[in-house]
Design an enzyme around this catalytic site. Sequence first.
Site, mmCIF file in Angstrom:
data_model
loop_
_atom_site.group_PDB
_atom_site.id
_atom_site.type_symbol
_atom_site.label_atom_id
_atom_site.label_comp_id
_atom_site.label_asym_id
_atom_site.label_seq_id
_atom_site.Cartn_x
_atom_site.Cartn_y
_atom_site.Cartn_z
ATOM 1 N N LYS A 163 -0.609 -22.000 -17.912
ATOM 2 C CA LYS A 163 -0.644 -22.407 -16.505
ATOM 3 C C LYS A 163 -0.666 -21.168 -15.613
ATOM 4 O O LYS A 163 -0.182 -20.110 -16.018
ATOM 5 C CB LYS A 163 0.631 -23.196 -16.166
ATOM 6 N N ARG A 188 2.048 -35.721 -24.120
ATOM 7 C CA ARG A 188 1.546 -36.876 -24.881
ATOM 8 C C ARG A 188 1.685 -36.642 -26.386
ATOM 9 O O ARG A 188 1.851 -37.591 -27.152
ATOM 10 C CB ARG A 188 0.098 -37.169 -24.479
HETATM 11 N N1 BES Z 1 3.940 -31.192 -17.259
HETATM 12 C C1 BES Z 1 2.580 -31.280 -16.886
HETATM 13 C C2 BES Z 1 2.330 -32.292 -15.777
HETATM 14 C C3 BES Z 1 2.947 -31.969 -14.433
HETATM 15 C C4 BES Z 1 2.207 -31.283 -13.489
HETATM 16 C C5 BES Z 1 4.199 -32.401 -14.116
HETATM 17 C C6 BES Z 1 2.746 -31.015 -12.253
HETATM 18 C C7 BES Z 1 4.743 -32.135 -12.868
HETATM 19 C C8 BES Z 1 4.019 -31.442 -11.930
HETATM 20 C C9 BES Z 1 1.740 -31.680 -18.093
HETATM 21 O O1 BES Z 1 2.201 -31.259 -19.319
HETATM 22 C C10 BES Z 1 0.389 -31.074 -17.907
HETATM 23 O O2 BES Z 1 0.312 -29.887 -17.917
HETATM 24 N N2 BES Z 1 -0.627 -31.900 -17.723
HETATM 25 C C11 BES Z 1 -1.940 -31.437 -17.516
HETATM 26 C C12 BES Z 1 -2.862 -32.293 -18.344
HETATM 27 C C13 BES Z 1 -4.251 -31.744 -18.465
HETATM 28 C C14 BES Z 1 -4.238 -30.457 -19.245
HETATM 29 C C15 BES Z 1 -5.113 -32.772 -19.153
HETATM 30 C C16 BES Z 1 -2.248 -31.575 -16.037
HETATM 31 O O3 BES Z 1 -1.756 -32.498 -15.397
HETATM 32 O O4 BES Z 1 -2.950 -30.711 -15.511
HETATM 33 MN MN MN Z 2 1.517 -29.296 -19.799
#
Ligand code: BES
Ligand code: MN
Length: 491
Positions: free
Chosen positions: A268, A342
Amino acid sequence: MKVNFVSEAALTHGTIIIPVFEGEPLQSGGETYTKPIQNTYEAAKKAARFEGAFKKSFSIYGPVGVDAERLVFFGAGTRDRFDPEVFAAHYARAEMFSGDETISFALAGLGLSADEAARIVVGVRLGTYRFDNYRTKLTSDKKPSFKTINVSIENPEIVQAAYDNFHGPACDGQIIARDLVSEPPNKLFPKSYATRIKTFQSTGLKVEILCEKEMTKLGMHALLGVGVGSERESQLVIMHWNGGAKSEAPVCLVGKGVTFDTGGISLKPGNNMWDMKGDMGGSAAVVGAMHALASRKAKANVIGIVGLVENMPDGKAQLPGDVVTSMSGQTIEVQNTDAEGRLVLADALHYARTKYKPKFMINLATLTGAIISALGHEHAGLFTNNDELAKQILEASDTTSERTWRMPLSGDYNRLLNSPNADMKNIGGSTAGSITAAQFLHRFVGDTPWAHLDIAGTAMKNTRHDPREPAFATGFGVRLLNRWVADNFEG
Ligand code: BES
Ligand code: MN
Ligand code: ZN
């Protein structure tokens, strides 16, 4: 905070708060204080230009004929829009640094139900919540001063019971969830988190912890793959509460507990990454709810399962393109290591369903950023394969003001997860990200009635949206789950 439900006559010191409904005559006061309070109010309200408008207030110090240091007339707005928690939280937030140690809400004569009166205390506790554990330089005037909350009411025993047997434990659970989400990731990681959950056995919960070796034996390679880049060992924690009949199948609550989500090799960006300490918000809701159910001795069989993992980039970390075999036997191509929640839930859900054969199963997860685009911070996304369960959850949402909004599931979205390299991939396309995430989970629940709550927007917020909530960790889900169990499984 000490909480007492008492008769009006017992209010003899400190600050007395008198809610005033807009457009109604002053009704508070019960038997002992009616006259002096009425007289004071009538004499002062005009000068104070006060008519009970929401959040308007005025104080009388050293009131004549009343044994208290201060009377506060606090506007409750119109009755049809009154929410006791929001009312009390507004008061408490405005006055939490006043130095007042004893505050008393005079509710007799207002016509509130026992639940509403008990929820006044909940509003104060939630509204004054702070996470100051790691602040060593807070001066005493920056610390909330309330030590005792009194609520005076016609039937104090009945309200006390409503508080002790329901609202108090639910509030305790929500505060536990907030604390867990607020803890920094160097303090709360899978093992320390599991140890903390173990201490909740004092409520009567039975807590079981599976380590990596045991999960390996079970074949949980979807969950384990997320943790391989971390120095910290992954854990699966199972909380048992058996308050129902022995023959009764349980309900399962399952939570995503990513104690920190760097994204892994699909790293990230650095800005705001610190919020990802809260990526265990789903698990915190499950832990808080289990704590609430056990403390109030709920008459139901409930099993809480949380997958605790830290998602890190490392020489050993899983790579985009890796294929892992989940406990269900289905294989997954991990195209994006940041879609890790997931993967954790796939194995936790499969374990819950095959081991406990639950009547219903609900999982909570801070699963996708996309749910924030869709619903903001006001509603959690509700995905379910069962209309009856949808109805139950939406009803529990209504009574707790933990709002949810139903989102679709369908084969057209499901197909977006197909991969030429494995049974599925862990991401969909560039659109409908919350739905494809839900479709992924759906592949691991069989025909168990199941719901997934995507709480990425409601568990963590960067500004205060409601006086009952702090700026970050809301503890979303605890009261919803507690209510859902109470309304549907306790006879
Ligand atoms: N933990 C994140 C989702 C999240 C984002 C929670 C912002 C709270 C605030 C999750 O693990 C994630 O990174 N999801 C990705 C999925 C994508 C890679 C398909 C996302 O939401 O960008
Ligand atoms: Mn994530
Ligand atoms: Zn995550």
